[in-house]
Design an enzyme around this catalytic site. Structure first.
Site, PDB file in Angstrom:
ATOM      1  N   HIS A 176      26.999  38.743  37.311  1.00  0.00           N
ATOM      2  CA  HIS A 176      27.425  38.038  36.233  1.00  0.00           C
ATOM      3  C   HIS A 176      26.289  37.966  34.927  1.00  0.00           C
ATOM      4  CE1 HIS A 176      30.828  36.456  37.878  1.00  0.00           C
ATOM      5  NE2 HIS A 176      30.221  35.844  38.908  1.00  0.00           N
ATOM      6  N   ASP A 302      33.000  36.471  48.627  1.00  0.00           N
ATOM      7  CA  ASP A 302      33.726  35.263  48.520  1.00  0.00           C
ATOM      8  C   ASP A 302      35.198  35.344  48.448  1.00  0.00           C
ATOM      9  OD1 ASP A 302      33.042  36.732  46.314  1.00  0.00           O
ATOM     10  OD2 ASP A 302      32.312  35.295  45.197  1.00  0.00           O
TER      11      ASP A 302
END
Ligand code: SP5
Ligand code: ZN
Length: 363
Positions: A176, A302
């Site tokens: 990110h 995830d």
């Protein structure tokens, strides 16, 4: 040959310094929660891979200048110095703020076309580089951020010495983080640094495949206008309400000379192995068409069924199958991204790396 039976040969590049980052939670919608990006993530992964027989190699220290291949020097300098500035400014001792968290952001709506100045106040300046309130900085954060980048760079450089697959156990994660800003529990973009290192080691074309449950907006931003580094991601649909909310849509295909070298495959909440693996296979076809000579795998686990940060429903067998597909593409540097369910995290990372090994052994 299966890694489960015969041992995992893929080296794990690691630095103990990655444990020094203790964000101490995340401020979500104005309230500080415990947070899931904890040091124990790295220790459970390390244990699982060691138990599977993987060799563990130390991350080698790289120059600050090596981080500028991806990031603006001002962001790197900010990350290196902000904790000392925060302490010296009395934010801990006088105001009881024991982590760096911004409160004003220079959004386009605020600036109305004017350039963002560098604020005089430290508590104003932190919003210039950080785009959310969930990505806290504490006393050991910079040491870990730098060590994670070192691990990714080292893992990429090991490919040139003859390894066909390497794994960087990076913490904090990176996908990110963009050229001049950070967020989403990420500070420096470890996978983008690995991709640049592979380019500099001689690969004329590199591909980043991102199987973290979230879109890697930072990696996309780094390479969006470039034809030489492809970025492809399967992730939970931001259009269905998921982080990073503003990026990760299918229409984002790259710009200028990079047009066509960016692919987003958003999938619906609840997506399981079949549709997720179909998307991974499509990314692999893209990579073959692109002609990449080396691959970076942004390995977030995830998307796992039990993960608290995403609604995807992928099994460990699904991750293993993804690893097999990606292993068939060429040399792979895997870089740890997200993955937050401590009881199954090690099993998922091991399954993916075992799949990579098996995919590379197949004729
Ligand atoms: C690297 C990575 O996986 N970053 C993901 C960051 C996404 N964080 C979104 C957090 C939204 C608030 N968390 C609430 C947790 C509820 N269980
Ligand atoms: Zn994620």
């Amino acid at each position: 040959m299966s890694a489960e039976a015969d041992g995992l040969d893929i080296p794990v590049v690691w630095s103990e310094d990655c444990l020094l980052h203790e964000p101490g939670g995340e401020v979500w919608l104005g309230v500080q929660d415990a947070g899931t990006e904890v040091p124990e993530r790295a220790t459970v992964i390390l244990r699982a891979l060691r138990d599977a027989g993987a060799p563990v190699l130390p991350a080698s220290r790289h120059a600050i200048a090596d981080l500028h291949s991806v990031h603006h020097p001002d962001l790197v300098a900010h990350l290196a110095s902000i904790w000392a500035d925060w302490e010296a400014g009395g934010y801990v001792s006088e105001y009881g703020r024991d982590r760096v968290v911004p409160y004003v952001f220079p959004t386009a709506a605020m600036l109305a076309g004017l350039p963002a100045r560098v604020p005089a106040a430290t508590h104003g300046r932190v919003g210039l580089y950080c785009y959310d309130t969930m990505t806290l900085i504490g006393p050991g954060s910079w040491e870990a951020i730098r060590a994670a980048a070192d691990a990714a760079l080292t893992a990429a450089e090991l490919i040139a010495t003859g390894y066909t697959a390497t794994y960087a156990l990076c913490r904090p994660p990176g996908h990110h983080a963009g050229p001049d800003g950070y967020g989403g529990s990420c500070y420096l973009n470890n996978a983008a640094l690995a991709a640049e290192a592979l380019r500099q080691a001689g690969a004329s074309r590199v591909a980043v495949i991102d199987i973290d449950a979230h879109h890697g907006n930072g990696t996309q931003a780094v390479f969006y206008a470039r034809p030489d580094v492809y970025y492809g991601s399967v992730h939970v649909d931001p259009g269905a309400g998921w982080f990073p909310h503003y990026m990760g849509f299918a229409a984002e295909r790259g710009s200028g000379p990079g047009a066509g070298a960016n692919r987003n495959l958003p999938v619906a909440p609840g997506t399981g192995d079949d549709r997720w693996l179909a998307a991974v296979a499509r990314l692999c076809q893209d990579v073959q068409r692109h002609g990449a000579e080396a691959i970076v795998l942004s390995l977030g686990t995830d998307a796992a069924i039990a993960d608290p940060e995403s609604p995807l429903q992928v099994t460990a067998a699904g991750y293993r199958a993804a690893g097999e597909l990606i292993g068939g593409l060429g040399p792979v540097t895997a870089v740890q991204e997200g993955g937050y369910h401590l009881p199954t995290l090690g099993e998922y990372v091991l399954a993916t790396l075992a799949g990579l090994q098996s995919g590379q052994a197949a004729p």
